[in-house]
Design an enzyme around this catalytic site. Structure first.
Site, short mmCIF file in Angstrom:
data_model
loop_
_atom_site.label_atom_id
_atom_site.label_comp_id
_atom_site.label_asym_id
_atom_site.label_seq_id
_atom_site.Cartn_x
_atom_site.Cartn_y
_atom_site.Cartn_z
NE ARG A 96 -3.26 2.64 2.49
CZ ARG A 96 -3.60 3.36 3.54
NH1 ARG A 96 -3.47 2.89 4.76
NH2 ARG A 96 -4.07 4.58 3.37
CG HIS A 141 -1.22 8.77 3.46
ND1 HIS A 141 -1.42 7.42 3.65
CD2 HIS A 141 -0.82 9.26 4.66
CE1 HIS A 141 -1.15 7.11 4.92
NE2 HIS A 141 -0.77 8.19 5.55
CD GLU A 186 -4.80 7.41 9.79
OE1 GLU A 186 -4.24 8.46 10.15
OE2 GLU A 186 -4.46 6.28 10.18
CG ASN A 326 -5.71 3.23 8.47
OD1 ASN A 326 -5.95 2.34 7.66
ND2 ASN A 326 -5.17 4.39 8.12
CE1 TYR A 328 -0.58 2.49 13.48
CE2 TYR A 328 -2.46 3.74 12.66
CZ TYR A 328 -1.22 3.15 12.46
OH TYR A 328 -0.64 3.21 11.22
CD GLU A 404 -2.05 3.82 8.06
OE1 GLU A 404 -1.82 4.23 9.22
OE2 GLU A 404 -2.16 4.56 7.08
#
Ligand code: NAG
Ligand code: NAG
Length: 497
Positions: A96, A141, A186, A326, A328, A404
């Site tokens: 990616r 991005h 995002e 994504n 985290y 991600e």
């Protein structure tokens, strides 16, 4: 095949489900991600236009740890063949990466296509395919052309058309070989982080208007880019498109906080998903109501969350082929107490909900440097599974891709913290697949190699490969996590003791 011993044991004791294996479904795909500004460097070669990150790092170096910038970064603009070799060594199924909008379209508009930019991405795509690695391409991005920022950037509604024009150029140039597309990476960071805190480009603080205008326009931009593909390219190329949402999973601080936790999830996940994935489209109703009330209290005649027309609702609804997430970290949330001071979202609280945000004491901090913004990444592996289940419950049994996931540290080749992080999150994903029926098809590690980590400059390291930023050759060296990840890919299974 890998067996989980305690469960074998519990099976012998007569517990209903027998041996659990930790293999991924056949055909499951593993990848790693990067982004243009974070790795390419070559910020001013040939006819490349200036991006908002070029401008921000050059004019506001005090906003970045050590005053770092992405002028050279990993120099992937010159070293892309080395990147492909490393990707092949890991055995990745796909890579990616993102296209730099101002590298491909130096004016920001589709009136002029950079030959140099097109050549760079053609080389990268062809080089990957030659080694059997699929490209997964993000159109945006975060490196917006500065020319478009000068016209208001994501707060100008016309950006939806500018983005669709850019998307059309990218599909025409690369769509014969790129089958997995992501429109915007995002949007929550692009809008909420940018305008509520100004710690990232374009460095504009405007928490009343900025984030919500941007929120509406990224959804429209995504939708128009999706419709361009659907109408002009899908029949010929048959690719798949989504938007990559970064979701922070919020849960109740105490059992009395369930309602506010659900609102917090709607505020983050819902505000960037409901319009696309829900049956009725538009804003999440509970959030729309709260922001409308807040806007009146602030003296505004109309809601700060700009309304959608019925036509816009129909335009955006259903513009996905899969859900790209994504993930985290997670947070706990509770209602603020009388007089409690709130810190702007997303680094801290959620003022719109009068909500205080925290972490549970048992959630470990990451190995990030204490002065970096990566201290944000408290570790809660169950959060990735719960967030997926929430999405399934709200939007149906979609096809999901993790686009991600990863952990920061301060460097070194023995990155046991990163290995543990991946192991625990992949285990939760297997449970989501096997226990919750989540149709997950892709897992993407952030990131292939250390790179320019935005406000953290080069301090925070997320790479499977270490990069020596003091070396003009930007030498890449595999970390222990690279071997760990390569093994998982080779076996299509986790090694669970
Ligand atoms: C490009 O930027 C570098 C700094 O990163 C500078 O040294 C160089 O002179 C610039 N080149 C051009 C052609 O402007
Ligand atoms: C998952 O989604 C893919 C693509 O839509 C589909 O082919 C597959 O049957 C789905 N698998 C499950 C278990 O639902």
């Amino acid at each position: 095949m890998v067996w989980y011993q305690p469960l074998v044991f519990s099976a012998l004791l007569g517990v209903s489900w027998c041996t659990e294996d930790w293999t991924f479904p056949p055909g499951f795909k593993f990848g790693a991600a990067s982004s243009s500004y974070q790795v390419e460097g070559a910020w001013n070669v040939s006819d490349k236009g200036e991006s908002i990150w070029d401008r921000f790092t050059h004019t506001r170096p005090e906003k970045i740890l050590n005053g770092d910038n992405g002028d050279v970064a990993c120099d992937s603009y010159h070293l892309w063949q080395e990147d492909i070799d490393n990707i092949a060594d890991l055995g990745l199924h796909y890579y990616r990466f993102s296209i730099s909008w101002p590298r491909l379209l130096p004016t920001g508009f589709a009136n002029k296509i950079s030959e140099d930019g097109a050549r760079y991405y053609n080389n990268l795509i062809d080089g990957l395919l030659e080694k059997g690695i699929e490209p997964m391409v993000s159109l945006y991005h975060w490196d917006l052309p500065q020319t478009l920022q000068d016209l208001g950037g994501w707060t100008n509604p016309l950006i939806a058309d500018w983005f669709a024009d850019y998307a059309r150029v990218a599909y025409s140039l690369f769509g014969d070989r790129v089958k997995m597309w992501l429109t915007i990476n995002e949007p929550m960071i692009v809008c909420d982080s940018a305008y509520n805190t100004a710690i990232i480009a374009p460095g504009i603080l405007n928490s009343d208007h900025g984030a919500f205008l941007c929120n509406k326009h990224v959804l429209l931009a995504h939708a128009k880019a999706y419709r361009v593909y659907e109408e002009e390219f899908r029949a010929q190329y048959q690719g798949e498109i989504s938007i990559a949402n970064q979701l922070i999973w919020y849960e109740a601080w105490t059992e009395d906080d369930e309602d506010i936790a659900e609102l917090a999830v709607q505020y983050i996940a819902g505000r960037y998903s409901h319009a696309i994935y829900s049956e009725e489209g538009g804003w999440p109703p509970a959030i729309e109501k709260i922001i409308d009330e807040n806007s009146k209290k602030k003296g505004y005649a109309t809601s700060l969350l700009p309304a959608f027309t019925q036509e816009e609702i129909e335009l955006i609804k259903g513009t996905y082929d899969y859900y790209a997430m994504n993930y985290y970290t997670s947070r706990v949330v509770r209602a603020a107490r009388e007089g409690e001071q709130l810190i702007a979202f997303p680094i801290g609280d959620i003022p719109d909900l009068n909500a205080v945000v925290g972490v549970r004491p048992e959630w470990p901090a990451s190995d990030a440097s204490p002065e970096s913004s990566a201290t944000f990444f408290y570790i809660y592996p169950e959060g990735i599974r719960r967030q997926l289940v929430w999405l399934k419950n709200n939007y149906g049994n979609l096809k999901f891709a993790i686009t991600e996931n990863g952990a920061p540290d301060v460097g070194g080749l023995n990155d046991q913290g990163r290995i543990d992080y991946y192991q625990k999150h992949l285990k939760q994903l297997l449970l989501a697949i096997k226990e919750d029926g989540i149709n997950l098809t892709h897992f993407t590690a952030w990131t292939l190699m250390d790179n320019f980590e935005w406000t953290d400059g080069y301090r925070s390291k997320f790479g499977l490969y270490e990069v020596d930023f003091n070396d003009p050759l930007r030498t890449r060296t595999p970390r222990n996590s690279a071997r760990f990840y390569a093994n998982i890919i080779k076996n299509n299974a986790l090694d669970v003791e």
